[in-house]
Design a protein around this motif. Structure first.
Motif, mmCIF file in Angstrom:
data_model
loop_
_atom_site.group_PDB
_atom_site.id
_atom_site.type_symbol
_atom_site.label_atom_id
_atom_site.label_comp_id
_atom_site.label_asym_id
_atom_site.label_seq_id
_atom_site.Cartn_x
_atom_site.Cartn_y
_atom_site.Cartn_z
ATOM 1 N N ALA A 86 -12.863 -28.584 -13.450
ATOM 2 C CA ALA A 86 -12.699 -27.914 -12.155
ATOM 3 C C ALA A 86 -12.766 -28.904 -10.999
ATOM 4 O O ALA A 86 -12.994 -28.526 -9.868
ATOM 5 C CB ALA A 86 -13.768 -26.852 -12.000
ATOM 6 N N PHE A 122 -11.197 -31.072 -8.391
ATOM 7 C CA PHE A 122 -9.906 -31.265 -7.725
ATOM 8 C C PHE A 122 -9.634 -32.724 -7.347
ATOM 9 O O PHE A 122 -8.525 -33.218 -7.587
ATOM 10 C CB PHE A 122 -9.794 -30.351 -6.499
ATOM 11 C CG PHE A 122 -8.420 -30.316 -5.908
ATOM 12 C CD1 PHE A 122 -7.372 -29.715 -6.578
ATOM 13 C CD2 PHE A 122 -8.161 -30.912 -4.688
ATOM 14 C CE1 PHE A 122 -6.092 -29.692 -6.043
ATOM 15 C CE2 PHE A 122 -6.886 -30.895 -4.143
ATOM 16 C CZ PHE A 122 -5.850 -30.284 -4.822
ATOM 17 N N ARG A 149 -10.319 -31.445 4.205
ATOM 18 C CA ARG A 149 -9.267 -30.700 3.509
ATOM 19 C C ARG A 149 -9.495 -30.732 2.000
ATOM 20 O O ARG A 149 -9.426 -29.701 1.331
ATOM 21 C CB ARG A 149 -7.899 -31.320 3.846
ATOM 22 C CG ARG A 149 -6.730 -30.427 3.551
ATOM 23 C CD ARG A 149 -5.557 -30.827 4.405
ATOM 24 N NE ARG A 149 -4.774 -31.873 3.763
ATOM 25 C CZ ARG A 149 -3.621 -31.646 3.127
ATOM 26 N NH1 ARG A 149 -3.154 -30.421 3.038
ATOM 27 N NH2 ARG A 149 -2.944 -32.635 2.593
ATOM 28 N N VAL A 150 -9.784 -31.916 1.476
ATOM 29 C CA VAL A 150 -10.017 -32.027 0.030
ATOM 30 C C VAL A 150 -11.297 -31.282 -0.356
ATOM 31 O O VAL A 150 -11.362 -30.635 -1.396
ATOM 32 C CB VAL A 150 -10.076 -33.508 -0.417
ATOM 33 C CG1 VAL A 150 -10.406 -33.611 -1.894
ATOM 34 C CG2 VAL A 150 -8.756 -34.194 -0.126
ATOM 35 N N LEU A 167 -10.541 -27.590 -0.454
ATOM 36 C CA LEU A 167 -9.738 -27.318 -1.646
ATOM 37 C C LEU A 167 -10.581 -27.388 -2.903
ATOM 38 O O LEU A 167 -10.417 -26.583 -3.821
ATOM 39 C CB LEU A 167 -8.591 -28.329 -1.740
ATOM 40 C CG LEU A 167 -7.323 -27.915 -1.012
ATOM 41 C CD1 LEU A 167 -6.368 -29.077 -0.933
ATOM 42 C CD2 LEU A 167 -6.668 -26.753 -1.743
ATOM 43 N N GLU A 216 -12.632 -24.202 -3.338
ATOM 44 C CA GLU A 216 -11.784 -23.081 -3.754
ATOM 45 C C GLU A 216 -11.278 -23.285 -5.190
ATOM 46 O O GLU A 216 -11.254 -22.365 -6.001
ATOM 47 C CB GLU A 216 -10.609 -22.949 -2.784
ATOM 48 C CG GLU A 216 -9.764 -21.722 -3.043
ATOM 49 C CD GLU A 216 -8.543 -21.663 -2.137
ATOM 50 O OE1 GLU A 216 -8.649 -22.028 -0.958
ATOM 51 O OE2 GLU A 216 -7.479 -21.258 -2.639
ATOM 52 N N HIS A 217 -10.904 -24.532 -5.484
ATOM 53 C CA HIS A 217 -10.381 -24.870 -6.811
ATOM 54 C C HIS A 217 -11.447 -24.595 -7.879
ATOM 55 O O HIS A 217 -11.169 -23.975 -8.905
ATOM 56 C CB HIS A 217 -9.992 -26.344 -6.811
ATOM 57 C CG HIS A 217 -9.269 -26.799 -8.045
ATOM 58 N ND1 HIS A 217 -7.977 -26.447 -8.309
ATOM 59 C CD2 HIS A 217 -9.664 -27.570 -9.080
ATOM 60 C CE1 HIS A 217 -7.606 -26.986 -9.456
ATOM 61 N NE2 HIS A 217 -8.612 -27.669 -9.951
ATOM 62 N N GLU A 261 -13.979 -22.579 -7.672
ATOM 63 C CA GLU A 261 -14.222 -21.143 -7.760
ATOM 64 C C GLU A 261 -13.147 -20.457 -8.611
ATOM 65 O O GLU A 261 -13.447 -19.585 -9.425
ATOM 66 C CB GLU A 261 -14.236 -20.569 -6.346
ATOM 67 C CG GLU A 261 -14.651 -19.118 -6.284
ATOM 68 C CD GLU A 261 -14.523 -18.546 -4.883
ATOM 69 O OE1 GLU A 261 -14.698 -19.297 -3.905
ATOM 70 O OE2 GLU A 261 -14.220 -17.357 -4.781
ATOM 71 N N LYS A 262 -11.896 -20.895 -8.433
ATOM 72 C CA LYS A 262 -10.809 -20.248 -9.179
ATOM 73 C C LYS A 262 -10.818 -20.660 -10.650
ATOM 74 O O LYS A 262 -10.669 -19.821 -11.540
ATOM 75 C CB LYS A 262 -9.463 -20.584 -8.538
ATOM 76 C CG LYS A 262 -9.281 -19.891 -7.199
ATOM 77 C CD LYS A 262 -7.883 -20.001 -6.662
ATOM 78 C CE LYS A 262 -7.516 -21.395 -6.277
ATOM 79 N NZ LYS A 262 -6.298 -21.452 -5.452
ATOM 80 N N VAL A 263 -11.010 -21.949 -10.908
ATOM 81 C CA VAL A 263 -10.976 -22.419 -12.296
ATOM 82 C C VAL A 263 -12.172 -21.885 -13.082
ATOM 83 O O VAL A 263 -12.036 -21.385 -14.193
ATOM 84 C CB VAL A 263 -10.920 -23.965 -12.357
ATOM 85 C CG1 VAL A 263 -11.118 -24.458 -13.779
ATOM 86 C CG2 VAL A 263 -9.594 -24.459 -11.816
ATOM 87 N N GLY A 271 -14.236 -19.375 -12.149
ATOM 88 C CA GLY A 271 -14.460 -17.950 -12.015
ATOM 89 C C GLY A 271 -15.708 -17.589 -11.218
ATOM 90 O O GLY A 271 -16.014 -16.426 -11.049
ATOM 91 N N ARG A 327 -3.611 -20.221 -17.319
ATOM 92 C CA ARG A 327 -4.169 -19.834 -16.024
ATOM 93 C C ARG A 327 -4.669 -21.062 -15.259
ATOM 94 O O ARG A 327 -4.318 -21.273 -14.099
ATOM 95 C CB ARG A 327 -5.335 -18.858 -16.232
ATOM 96 C CG ARG A 327 -6.068 -18.478 -14.967
ATOM 97 C CD ARG A 327 -7.311 -17.676 -15.283
ATOM 98 N NE ARG A 327 -8.363 -18.474 -15.893
ATOM 99 C CZ ARG A 327 -9.264 -19.189 -15.222
ATOM 100 N NH1 ARG A 327 -9.244 -19.203 -13.907
ATOM 101 N NH2 ARG A 327 -10.179 -19.889 -15.854
ATOM 102 N N ASP A 378 -2.608 -25.448 -6.486
ATOM 103 C CA ASP A 378 -3.450 -26.198 -5.548
ATOM 104 C C ASP A 378 -2.838 -27.562 -5.223
ATOM 105 O O ASP A 378 -2.904 -28.021 -4.084
ATOM 106 C CB ASP A 378 -4.867 -26.367 -6.116
ATOM 107 C CG ASP A 378 -5.736 -25.137 -5.862
ATOM 108 O OD1 ASP A 378 -5.299 -24.268 -5.085
ATOM 109 O OD2 ASP A 378 -6.836 -25.044 -6.432
#
Lengths: 259, 229
Positions: A12, A14, A97-98, A101, A104-105, A107-109, A111, B75, B83
């Motif tokens: 996860a 980024f 910015r990174v 990201l 958020e990255h 959190e999404k990867v 969950g 996914r 991203d």
């Protein structure tokens, strides 16, 4: 499609993904660039009962010149945290910015969101990653604050150029005007201050910093440009509206006139 | 020298497709339904932690059926692709169509070149600024992409589920009605599905930058019990 084998998967992370895909350049290094790139300046974060209030002025300077009047140095990192920066504007904006990201990255990867401590640690690694830049005169020194959902309290962190991470109990400051702003907050801070009390205190701190430091911008009533102030509570990141800031700074001005 | 047995390419492809279809049919199905504010996805999933529906980007959601490890890998790759693209260009440049194409390329590549096809079917949904901009792309195990209108069903027994959704769908459903429709379409005549058996998430235009929201069992309950239609 960015696919990796299980044994060299960036997970996860980024920034690691950016390196793997060749999207980051190596950081600046070598000779000192000199003083004519934009720099950005006074930011504070103060804890109070409901969470944290973070504020920063809007000015960026290049040497003697004011290069921007409307920079936003206090930004939402994610729903429950904010980051504010001082230092070379270009690398600082890129770092933010990174960082946004990355949160958020993750959190999404994964969950679920990183813990507040995890976010603070992540930022520390990014500041350390800019050490070469710091040697070249492109230092970036952020402050970080947010509402810790697990401990149900606001928390704030200060950093140094090497990525050192220091959690403070009351407030943190960064930038060229931080000495003045920090002194005002240190004298005025009380444990039982509510939102409006802390708002008045940070407004006064930024006012005094702008008054004494040429690289910090004050409230600009003429153009309607006010410092960015935001509260971070259990309800998330909320910017304070310009009309409320206008009245807050007007009362600071009244107080100064009456001296 | 040993000569390998000759197997006709048609036979190879057919065997692989049968294999993938069998794997997918074993799992539970899901439906995606367009409603007045965006797209809602209802999946039959008794696990509260191993998810079929997830957020990819600001306006893009993902749903997968079949083998969990395979669609979860897709996914994560989708989140990475989105991203990276948003970082490299702009957040506005990330769209469902190009992501669906990436998925199709990858699935097609695996289907023809690897030992085993992926036993998955996925859906990439994007919510537009207006309802005309809503998009749903259904990608099959062999890389076939279908541009679905209004609703889509993935997994086993999809023909019957699609029929049931078609019978109950109309333009301008609200969220609760769409969730009820999805639930009854998945359940069929003989069964009822409790909120605990369902995973529900939606992409709504009014949700700010990140349009994706997941509904907890507690939030699904009142949506499914109000006015049976």
């Amino acid at each position: 499609m960015p696919m990796f084998l299980p044994n060299d998967d960036p997970g996860a992370n980024f920034p690691a993904l950016l390196r793997r895909t060749g999207l980051t350049e190596t950081g600046p290094g070598g000779e000192r660039l000199g003083g004519d790139i934009p720099h950005a300046t006074t930011c504070v974060a103060v804890r109070f009962a409901d969470g944290v209030i973070m504020a920063g002025d809007r000015r960026a300077t290049s040497g003697n010149l004011i290069s921007h009047r409307t920079m936003e140095k206090v930004v939402e990192a994610d729903r429950h945290s904010a980051v504010a920066i001082a230092g070379a504007a270009g690398p600082a904006m890129e770092m933010i910015r990174v960082f946004q990201l990355q949160l958020e990255h993750y959190e999404k990867v994964e969950g679920s969101a990183l813990s507040l401590e995890g976010k603070a640690n992540q930022l520390s690694m990014m500041v350390r990653g800019n050490l070469q830049g710091a040697f070249a005169g492109l230092a970036v020194v952020p402050i970080f604050g947010g509402y810790d959902l697990r401990r149900e309290t606001g928390r704030v962190w200060a950093y140094d150029v090497t990525g050192g991470r220091y959690e403070e109990r009351e407030y943190v400051t960064t930038g060229s005007g931080s000495l003045h702003a920090g002194t005002v907050i240190k004298i005025g801070f009380r444990d039982d201050l509510d939102r409006s009390g802390v708002l008045a205190l940070v407004a006064k701190a930024l006012w005094e910093a702008a008054d004494a430091d040429s690289a910090t911008g004050g409230p600009d009533a003429l153009r309607g440009i006010y410092p960015v102030v935001a509260t971070i509570t259990a309800d998330g990141f909320t910017p304070v509206a310009d009309d409320e800031l206008a009245t807050t700074f007007e009362s600071v001005a009244e107080e100064v006139r009456a001296r | 020298m040993n000569m390998p047995f000759y197997v006709a390419p048609e036979q190879v492809m057919k065997d692989r497709a049968d294999y993938a279809r069998k794997g997918i049919a074993r799992g539970r199905a899901l439906v995606a339904i367009r409603y007045d504010e965006g797209v809602v996805i209802v999946a039959e999933n008794s696990s509260a932690t191993l998810r079929k529906i997830s957020e990819i980007y600001d306006r893009i959601g993902f749903a997968g059926v079949g083998r969990y490890n395979e669609y979860d890998q897709l996914r994560v790759a989708g989140v990475r692709a989105a991203d990276l693209k948003g970082y490299q260009y702009s957040r506005d440049d990330v769209d469902a169509r190009s992501l669906a194409n990436l998925y199709a390329q990858h699935l097609g590549q695996v289907f023809t070149h690897e030992m085993k096809p992926m036993e998955v079917e996925i859906l990439v949904a994007e919510v537009g600024q207006t309802s005309e901009g809503d998009q749903m792309f259904h990608v099959l195990y062999d890389g076939t992409v279908m541009d679905e209108q209004d609703f889509a069903a993935l997994g086993g027994d999809t023909d019957a589920i699609t029929e049931r959704v078609k019978a109950g769908w109309s333009d301008g459903l609200d969220l609760a009605a769409a969730v009820r429709l999805g639930r009854s379409a998945l359940a069929g005549e003989e069964r009822t599905l409790d909120p605990a058996d369902l995973e529900v998430a939606y992409l709504a235009r009014g949700n700010g930058r990140r349009c994706f929201r997941r509904l907890s069992d507690g939030e699904v309950e009142p949506l499914t019990t109000t006015a049976t239609s």
